[in-house]
Design a protein around this motif. Sequence first.
Motif, mmCIF file in Angstrom:
data_model
loop_
_atom_site.group_PDB
_atom_site.id
_atom_site.type_symbol
_atom_site.label_atom_id
_atom_site.label_comp_id
_atom_site.label_asym_id
_atom_site.label_seq_id
_atom_site.Cartn_x
_atom_site.Cartn_y
_atom_site.Cartn_z
ATOM 1 N N MET A 1 0.838 -1.190 0.000
ATOM 2 C CA MET A 1 0.000 0.000 0.000
ATOM 3 C C MET A 1 0.877 1.245 0.000
ATOM 4 N N LYS A 2 0.319 2.368 -0.477
ATOM 5 C CA LYS A 2 1.060 3.624 -0.547
ATOM 6 C C LYS A 2 0.405 4.677 0.327
ATOM 7 N N ILE A 3 1.247 5.507 0.926
ATOM 8 C CA ILE A 3 0.745 6.659 1.661
ATOM 9 C C ILE A 3 1.317 7.922 1.020
ATOM 10 N N TYR A 4 0.519 8.974 1.054
ATOM 11 C CA TYR A 4 0.928 10.239 0.444
ATOM 12 C C TYR A 4 0.914 11.327 1.511
ATOM 13 N N ARG A 5 1.861 12.248 1.400
ATOM 14 C CA ARG A 5 1.983 13.326 2.380
ATOM 15 C C ARG A 5 1.924 14.678 1.690
ATOM 16 N N GLU A 6 1.313 15.629 2.371
ATOM 17 C CA GLU A 6 1.343 17.005 1.886
ATOM 18 C C GLU A 6 2.650 17.653 2.307
ATOM 19 N N LEU A 7 3.092 18.622 1.543
ATOM 20 C CA LEU A 7 4.294 19.361 1.896
ATOM 21 C C LEU A 7 4.069 20.165 3.179
ATOM 22 N N PRO A 8 5.149 20.518 3.894
ATOM 23 C CA PRO A 8 4.995 21.331 5.108
ATOM 24 C C PRO A 8 4.250 22.629 4.830
ATOM 25 N N LYS A 9 3.615 23.157 5.851
ATOM 26 C CA LYS A 9 2.829 24.379 5.711
ATOM 27 C C LYS A 9 3.683 25.564 5.288
ATOM 28 N N ASN A 10 4.951 25.590 5.706
ATOM 29 C CA ASN A 10 5.837 26.707 5.358
ATOM 30 C C ASN A 10 6.906 26.267 4.350
ATOM 31 N N PHE A 11 6.535 25.335 3.478
ATOM 32 C CA PHE A 11 7.488 24.788 2.507
ATOM 33 C C PHE A 11 8.042 25.863 1.572
ATOM 34 N N LYS A 12 9.352 25.745 1.318
ATOM 35 C CA LYS A 12 10.021 26.605 0.355
ATOM 36 C C LYS A 12 10.541 25.731 -0.782
ATOM 37 N N PRO A 13 10.316 26.141 -2.030
ATOM 38 C CA PRO A 13 10.712 25.320 -3.184
ATOM 39 C C PRO A 13 12.169 24.889 -3.169
ATOM 40 N N GLU A 14 13.055 25.722 -2.634
ATOM 41 C CA GLU A 14 14.483 25.359 -2.600
ATOM 42 C C GLU A 14 14.773 24.209 -1.642
ATOM 43 N N ASP A 15 13.793 23.838 -0.832
ATOM 44 C CA ASP A 15 13.975 22.741 0.130
ATOM 45 C C ASP A 15 13.351 21.430 -0.361
ATOM 46 N N LEU A 16 12.980 21.359 -1.616
ATOM 47 C CA LEU A 16 12.279 20.182 -2.122
ATOM 48 C C LEU A 16 13.051 18.888 -1.902
ATOM 49 N N SER A 17 14.393 18.951 -1.986
ATOM 50 C CA SER A 17 15.206 17.741 -1.810
ATOM 51 C C SER A 17 15.082 17.160 -0.403
ATOM 52 N N LEU A 18 14.640 17.970 0.553
ATOM 53 C CA LEU A 18 14.482 17.486 1.931
ATOM 54 C C LEU A 18 13.217 16.647 2.107
ATOM 55 N N PHE A 19 12.298 16.750 1.162
ATOM 56 C CA PHE A 19 11.005 16.073 1.297
ATOM 57 C C PHE A 19 10.724 15.245 0.034
ATOM 58 N N PRO A 20 11.448 14.129 -0.114
ATOM 59 C CA PRO A 20 11.304 13.302 -1.319
ATOM 60 C C PRO A 20 9.997 12.496 -1.315
ATOM 61 N N ASN A 21 9.670 11.961 -2.478
ATOM 62 C CA ASN A 21 8.536 11.031 -2.650
ATOM 63 C C ASN A 21 7.175 11.649 -2.356
ATOM 64 N N ILE A 22 7.079 12.974 -2.461
ATOM 65 C CA ILE A 22 5.786 13.613 -2.219
ATOM 66 C C ILE A 22 4.773 13.190 -3.276
ATOM 67 N N GLU A 23 5.160 13.256 -4.525
ATOM 68 C CA GLU A 23 4.250 12.889 -5.604
ATOM 69 C C GLU A 23 4.151 11.371 -5.770
ATOM 70 N N GLU A 24 5.289 10.679 -5.605
ATOM 71 C CA GLU A 24 5.310 9.231 -5.825
ATOM 72 C C GLU A 24 4.646 8.458 -4.699
ATOM 73 N N GLY A 25 4.664 9.029 -3.500
ATOM 74 C CA GLY A 25 4.145 8.326 -2.339
ATOM 75 C C GLY A 25 5.181 7.388 -1.744
#
Length: 321
Positions: A1-25
Amino acid sequence: MKIYRELPKNFKPEDLSLFPNIEEGTVIPKPSIKTFKKVLISGFNLFSIRSFKFFNSFSMAMYSKYSFVNFTKQMLKKLVKEKKIETKKVNLWIINDHSFNYFHWITEALPRLALANENKVKGTVLIPYNWKNNSFIKESLNMFDVEYELYNTESIYYFSNLISPKPLATTGNYNPKYIKLVKNVLKKASSEDLRFWIIRSQNQSRYISNKKELIELLKKYNIATIKSEELDFVDEMNLFSKASFIGGLHGAGLTNMVLMDEGSSVLEVKTISTEESNAFFALASALNHNYYYFRSKDSENDMGINLNLEKLDSILSEVFN
């Protein structure tokens, strides 16, 4: 099974590498319970005599293949010392070799116990003897109304039957359903909108060097500072059950977000050495909390971490406004 997460409330685009697999789950295994027949346990090694192989993925947080030759040598040494293999009746295995730690116990061991309870699987939980003074282990098992038995990690044990819920995810990932079942057992009060910032003693790693100035800033937002490691476990459960905000440096104290009502807020300070760990981001997501992060440019050293309070003030303003 897969789980999906929303990005942090104060997410900054330059920090995307810190939060992998957002789209892939993130893939987590289907919950299951296994009954082992004719098992030897030595330390945290689970060896099946019947299938002649190890099942250490059930008993080690960072599973590594263990050779039969090394296991045999280890057993022979223990047999020379103990001169016996102790036989035990049906028991329940929910731990891994990191479960002595508060975070691993609450987020990994107890969800496995919740899975066992859901399936009406009864048994006596096995706990290493040298963990007997960890009050959070004993008290939480009492809350689950489960008995436990101590075993010596230096001895060898034989089980005709050993029941073990399979780990629900790798360390730092969670099955939301079972984390919430743990919350239902441990939570002792409704939210009173209390706000807490977890701080550490100066002799611990990841302590704040400008703590005095930090405390003054936190007062602006009615946030109380607390040393969670100094609390009795039951008091800790009661206190954080009343919280609607928890913040602090990356560390086990943030595990107490498990006790907050859904929709509460979490602010994690990520240092250089911890910023790639998403254990608390994932936990906040599993609990449907609002997650915020603060990237500290400081490294952890004996001088402590000097927080940029102007930056922290800006994030706190976003959290509460």
